[in-house]
Design a protein around this motif. Structure first.
Motif, short mmCIF file in Angstrom:
data_model
loop_
_atom_site.label_atom_id
_atom_site.label_comp_id
_atom_site.label_asym_id
_atom_site.label_seq_id
_atom_site.Cartn_x
_atom_site.Cartn_y
_atom_site.Cartn_z
N GLU A 20 -14.06 23.87 80.69
CA GLU A 20 -15.29 23.27 81.20
C GLU A 20 -16.14 22.69 80.08
N THR A 21 -16.14 23.34 78.93
CA THR A 21 -16.95 22.89 77.80
C THR A 21 -16.30 21.75 77.03
N CYS A 22 -14.99 21.80 76.88
CA CYS A 22 -14.29 20.84 76.03
C CYS A 22 -12.93 20.45 76.64
N PRO A 23 -12.95 19.73 77.77
CA PRO A 23 -11.70 19.38 78.43
C PRO A 23 -10.83 18.40 77.65
N GLU A 24 -11.40 17.80 76.61
CA GLU A 24 -10.64 16.88 75.76
C GLU A 24 -9.63 17.62 74.89
N VAL A 25 -9.81 18.93 74.73
CA VAL A 25 -8.96 19.74 73.85
C VAL A 25 -8.21 20.82 74.61
N PHE A 26 -8.88 21.47 75.56
CA PHE A 26 -8.31 22.63 76.25
C PHE A 26 -7.91 22.31 77.68
N MET A 28 -5.70 24.48 81.19
CA MET A 28 -5.12 25.73 81.65
C MET A 28 -3.61 25.55 81.65
N GLY A 29 -2.92 26.52 81.09
CA GLY A 29 -1.47 26.44 80.94
C GLY A 29 -0.77 27.50 81.77
N PRO A 30 0.44 27.83 81.37
CA PRO A 30 1.23 28.84 82.09
C PRO A 30 0.47 30.16 82.21
N GLY A 31 0.60 30.78 83.35
CA GLY A 31 -0.08 32.05 83.58
C GLY A 31 -1.57 31.91 83.77
N ASP A 32 -2.03 30.69 84.02
CA ASP A 32 -3.47 30.40 84.16
C ASP A 32 -4.27 30.85 82.95
N LEU A 33 -3.68 30.65 81.77
CA LEU A 33 -4.35 30.95 80.51
C LEU A 33 -4.65 29.65 79.79
N ALA A 34 -5.68 29.68 78.97
CA ALA A 34 -6.08 28.48 78.23
C ALA A 34 -5.02 28.10 77.21
N GLN A 35 -4.95 26.80 76.95
CA GLN A 35 -4.06 26.30 75.90
C GLN A 35 -4.73 25.10 75.24
N VAL A 36 -4.32 24.82 74.02
CA VAL A 36 -4.78 23.64 73.30
C VAL A 36 -3.74 22.56 73.56
N TYR A 37 -4.15 21.49 74.24
CA TYR A 37 -3.19 20.42 74.51
C TYR A 37 -3.46 19.20 73.64
N ASN A 38 -4.67 19.09 73.08
CA ASN A 38 -5.01 17.95 72.24
C ASN A 38 -5.95 18.42 71.12
N PRO A 39 -5.41 18.99 70.05
CA PRO A 39 -6.26 19.58 69.01
C PRO A 39 -7.20 18.59 68.31
N ASP A 40 -6.89 17.32 68.39
CA ASP A 40 -7.74 16.29 67.77
C ASP A 40 -8.63 15.58 68.78
N ASP A 45 -17.43 20.47 65.86
CA ASP A 45 -18.65 21.01 66.46
C ASP A 45 -18.47 21.26 67.95
N LYS A 46 -17.83 20.33 68.65
CA LYS A 46 -17.60 20.47 70.09
C LYS A 46 -16.62 21.62 70.35
N ILE A 47 -15.58 21.73 69.53
CA ILE A 47 -14.63 22.83 69.67
C ILE A 47 -15.32 24.17 69.41
N GLU A 48 -16.20 24.22 68.44
CA GLU A 48 -16.93 25.45 68.15
C GLU A 48 -17.87 25.80 69.30
N GLU A 49 -18.38 24.80 69.99
CA GLU A 49 -19.20 25.07 71.18
C GLU A 49 -18.34 25.78 72.23
#
Length: 63
Positions: A20-26, A28-40, A45-49
């Motif tokens: 919700e905060t940073c959909p450009e990076v995160f 939901m992946g397998p098992g309904d757990l978060a994943q990083v799909y686009n680290p750049d 600052d936005k990732i730290e948020e």
């Protein structure tokens, strides 16, 4: 060398706060757990948020 953001899926509870905060990076992946799909996809600052919104602190910087 820049830092790489990672998600510790052993700690993630699937709350989706990071997505919700940073959909450009995160997403939901397998098992309904978060994943990083686009680290750049956003600034550090936005990732730290997103890190700050995580209730279980499962988003980490890796060198």
């Amino acid at each position: 060398m820049s830092r790489l953001v990672t998600v510790d899926i052993d700690v993630c509870i699937g709350c989706e706060a990071c997505v919700e905060t940073c959909p450009e990076v995160f997403s939901m992946g397998p098992g309904d757990l978060a994943q990083v799909y686009n680290p750049d996809g956003a600034s550090e600052d936005k990732i730290e948020e997103a890190m700050d919104t995580c209730p279980v602190n499962c988003i980490l910087w890796e060198d």
